[in-house]
Write a protein that holds these residues in place. Structure first.
Motif, short mmCIF file in Angstrom:
data_model
loop_
_atom_site.label_atom_id
_atom_site.label_comp_id
_atom_site.label_asym_id
_atom_site.label_seq_id
_atom_site.Cartn_x
_atom_site.Cartn_y
_atom_site.Cartn_z
N ARG A 218 0.90 -1.36 -0.04
CA ARG A 218 -0.07 0.12 -0.07
C ARG A 218 0.85 1.23 0.06
O ARG A 218 0.49 2.24 -0.59
N ALA A 219 2.05 1.42 0.69
CA ALA A 219 2.69 2.48 0.95
C ALA A 219 3.50 2.75 -0.41
O ALA A 219 3.65 3.80 -0.87
N LEU A 220 4.19 1.66 -0.97
CA LEU A 220 4.98 1.87 -2.02
C LEU A 220 4.03 2.07 -3.40
O LEU A 220 4.70 2.89 -4.33
N ALA A 221 2.87 1.51 -3.44
CA ALA A 221 2.11 1.65 -4.61
C ALA A 221 1.42 3.17 -4.61
O ALA A 221 1.16 3.83 -5.72
N CYS A 222 1.32 3.72 -3.12
CA CYS A 222 0.98 5.16 -3.19
C CYS A 222 1.96 6.17 -3.51
O CYS A 222 1.56 7.18 -4.05
N ASN A 223 3.33 5.81 -3.07
CA ASN A 223 4.15 6.78 -3.12
C ASN A 223 5.07 6.83 -4.32
O ASN A 223 5.76 7.81 -4.51
N ASN A 224 4.91 5.79 -5.17
CA ASN A 224 5.80 5.70 -6.33
C ASN A 224 5.05 5.30 -7.72
O ASN A 224 4.50 4.09 -7.50
N LYS A 225 4.65 6.03 -8.57
CA LYS A 225 3.91 5.68 -9.62
C LYS A 225 4.42 4.59 -10.44
O LYS A 225 3.77 3.88 -11.23
N LYS A 226 5.68 4.22 -10.40
CA LYS A 226 6.33 3.26 -11.12
C LYS A 226 6.38 1.85 -10.56
O LYS A 226 6.71 0.88 -11.20
N ILE A 227 6.01 1.75 -9.03
CA ILE A 227 6.11 0.62 -8.47
C ILE A 227 4.63 -0.10 -8.43
O ILE A 227 3.78 0.47 -7.83
N TYR A 228 4.93 -1.19 -8.84
CA TYR A 228 3.63 -2.15 -8.71
C TYR A 228 3.99 -3.60 -7.83
O TYR A 228 4.98 -3.90 -7.53
N PHE A 229 2.78 -3.92 -7.32
CA PHE A 229 3.01 -5.32 -6.37
C PHE A 229 2.14 -6.33 -7.24
O PHE A 229 1.09 -6.29 -7.69
N LEU A 230 2.91 -7.68 -7.22
CA LEU A 230 2.09 -8.84 -7.79
C LEU A 230 2.21 -9.98 -6.51
O LEU A 230 3.24 -10.34 -6.52
N LEU A 231 0.95 -10.24 -6.14
CA LEU A 231 0.92 -11.17 -5.10
C LEU A 231 0.14 -12.57 -5.69
O LEU A 231 -0.52 -12.22 -6.28
N CYS A 232 0.63 -13.68 -5.19
CA CYS A 232 0.14 -14.83 -5.83
C CYS A 232 0.03 -15.94 -4.59
O CYS A 232 1.10 -16.22 -4.01
N GLY A 233 -1.18 -16.57 -4.51
CA GLY A 233 -1.37 -17.64 -3.47
C GLY A 233 -2.55 -17.72 -3.00
O GLY A 233 -3.70 -17.06 -3.13
N SER A 234 -2.69 -19.06 -2.65
CA SER A 234 -4.18 -19.49 -2.48
C SER A 234 -4.67 -18.55 -0.97
O SER A 234 -4.05 -18.42 0.07
N ALA A 248 -7.41 3.64 -4.49
CA ALA A 248 -6.81 4.44 -5.34
C ALA A 248 -5.76 3.67 -5.94
O ALA A 248 -5.27 4.42 -7.33
N PHE A 249 -5.33 2.83 -5.44
CA PHE A 249 -3.93 2.10 -6.19
C PHE A 249 -4.47 0.88 -6.46
O PHE A 249 -3.36 -0.39 -6.63
N SER A 250 -5.83 0.32 -6.63
CA SER A 250 -5.89 -1.23 -6.69
C SER A 250 -5.48 -1.60 -7.91
O SER A 250 -5.15 -2.94 -8.14
N ASP A 251 -5.43 -0.85 -9.12
CA ASP A 251 -4.79 -1.22 -10.39
C ASP A 251 -3.26 -1.39 -10.41
O ASP A 251 -2.82 -2.10 -11.35
N LYS A 252 -2.53 -1.07 -9.11
CA LYS A 252 -1.17 -1.32 -8.97
C LYS A 252 -0.57 -2.68 -7.88
O LYS A 252 0.31 -2.82 -7.78
N VAL A 253 -1.66 -3.10 -7.19
CA VAL A 253 -1.58 -4.26 -6.51
C VAL A 253 -2.40 -5.29 -7.13
O VAL A 253 -3.59 -5.47 -6.85
N LEU A 254 -1.79 -6.31 -7.83
CA LEU A 254 -2.29 -7.19 -8.62
C LEU A 254 -2.13 -8.52 -7.88
O LEU A 254 -1.15 -8.85 -7.30
N ILE A 255 -3.38 -9.35 -7.84
CA ILE A 255 -3.28 -10.63 -7.01
C ILE A 255 -3.94 -11.73 -7.93
O ILE A 255 -5.20 -11.53 -8.60
N GLU A 322 8.81 -0.34 7.45
CA GLU A 322 9.45 0.66 6.92
C GLU A 322 10.78 0.40 6.43
O GLU A 322 11.24 1.05 5.32
N LYS A 323 11.50 -0.44 6.99
CA LYS A 323 12.76 -0.76 6.46
C LYS A 323 12.71 -1.59 5.17
O LYS A 323 13.37 -1.65 4.00
N ALA A 324 11.62 -2.43 4.90
CA ALA A 324 11.17 -3.10 3.70
C ALA A 324 11.03 -2.18 2.59
O ALA A 324 11.52 -2.14 1.37
N GLU A 325 10.32 -0.94 2.95
CA GLU A 325 10.07 0.09 1.75
C GLU A 325 11.40 0.91 1.44
O GLU A 325 11.61 0.86 0.36
N GLU A 326 12.18 0.96 2.61
CA GLU A 326 13.56 1.53 2.20
C GLU A 326 14.37 0.60 1.40
O GLU A 326 14.95 1.12 0.00
#
Length: 360
Positions: A218-234, A248-255, A322-326
């Motif tokens: 959520r933090a990275l998708a909000c703060n950087n328009k180039k960063i996307y997340f792809l999560l995969c799992g049951s 607002a960032f649902s199109d950038k966090v894909l599951i 926060e360290k992960a985001e960094e």
């Protein structure tokens, strides 16, 4: 040529199930016949892939841990197949099965521990049953295997170093078979070509620490328009709906609920984030590094054990979002040259799958 019965809990895309599928695919010419006995009684997405190996029979029957009827049925099955070897991937919970196998006359009875800690909520009843089952493993298993030193130290901290039954068998990776496609999911998922995609692969489970993953996404998708997340799992999609649906960032966090082959997932991402709070010898992390992906992962003992030291700078407290985001942002901005050859060599299937086969 061996005949073997494998006991697993499900046919979903979990670490145990994928490990067994890849092992049997690699060694299928060395087995005369294999039974896969699914103790949960539930079918799953890998069912047909196991059958496609060719010499595999899948049995789906629930085994209740306190059901005399179920244990009688299992005992009769084991008596009919006393010329088979047996391997149960349930850790301590394999105790009743290996005990029945011993009484039925099966000579080679293996218990395989695939986690480095217990994954149930403790209670008086559960703790009592766990201790009882562990005692049966110690008494009746002819071999007790672990996929990490951390697992052996957790379950049997006082094992004797000269006790040949207690052995470490790491995961094997058939990289040529695994790296079977150059396809990416970017076009299918409408991810821009210049996007930086952070991925996680794993079912929704407390051990995988998805709450922290969701915070970072959520933090990275909000703060950087180039960063996307792809999560995969049951189960991940259902668990994340309240956070990401209509945001607002649902199109950038894909599951994705599941995806096969996994290589297409890894071809899509630029970085792999893996903040598990407990693990054994994690397939997904090993595969990500074998594909040359930079990682940000937990600094827990099982993960430190399973990766080259050159990756240690990218291990952090699993809850430190926060360290992960960094760290992820640093990789995005500066890049990182991974060393896949080290991982491919560490988990060479010609070594580890053959060691497991010889024990069977």
């Amino acid at each position: 040529m061996k005949n073997t019965i494998f006991f697993i809990n499900s046919l979903g895309q979990g670490g145990i199930e994928n490990y067994l599928l890849r092992f049997l695919t690699f060694k299928k010419q060395s087995f005369n016949h294999v039974y896969i006995y699914v103790k949960s009684g539930r079918n799953g997405i890998l069912h047909d892939q196991f059958l496609n190996i060719g010499n595999v029979t899948v049995i789906i029957n629930k085994i209740g841990y306190a059901s005399i009827f179920d244990f009688c049925r299992i005992f009769k099955f084991l008596q009919k197949h006393r010329n088979y070897s047996l391997c149960d991937f349930s850790g301590n919970m394999a105790g009743p099965i290996v005990a029945l196998a011993s009484i039925a006359g099966i000579a080679n009875r293996i218990t395989f521990y695939r986690n480095a800690s217990r994954r149930y909520s403790p209670s008086l009843v559960r703790n009592f049953y766990d201790r009882l089952a562990k005692g049966l493993v110690q008494r009746y298993a002819s071999a007790i295997l672990f996929n990490s030193k951390s697992g052996r130290e957790y379950y049997f901290p006082n094992f004797y170093s000269n006790e040949q039954r207690y052995r470490i068998v790491y995961n094997g990776l058939d990289y040529k078979q695994f790296n079977c496609s150059i396809k990416s999911l970017r076009s299918e998922l409408k991810i821009p070509a210049d996007a930086f995609v952070v991925g996680h692969l794993g079912r929704y489970d407390a051990s995988k620490n998805h709450d922290t993953i969701f915070k970072v996404a959520r933090a990275l998708a909000c703060n950087n328009k180039k960063i996307y997340f792809l999560l995969c799992g049951s189960g991940v999609k259902a668990a994340s709906e309240r956070i990401f649906t209509n945001s607002a960032f649902s199109d950038k966090v894909l599951i994705l609920e599941n995806h096969s082959p996994a290589i297409e997932f890894f071809n899509t991402i630029n970085c792999f984030y893996f903040p598990s709070v407990t693990e054994g010898n994690p397939n997904a992390l090993i595969e990500a590094m074998a594909c040359g992906k930079p990682i940000v992962a937990s600094n827990i003992k099982p993960i430190r054990e399973c990766i080259p030291q050159s990756y240690y700078d990218f291990l952090i407290d699993p809850y430190d979002y926060e360290k992960a985001e960094e760290m992820i942002t640093k990789i995005y901005k500066e890049g990182y040259k991974a060393e896949p050859s080290l991982i491919i060599e560490m988990y060479d299937c010609n070594i580890w799958f053959n060691i497991f086969y010889d024990i069977l």
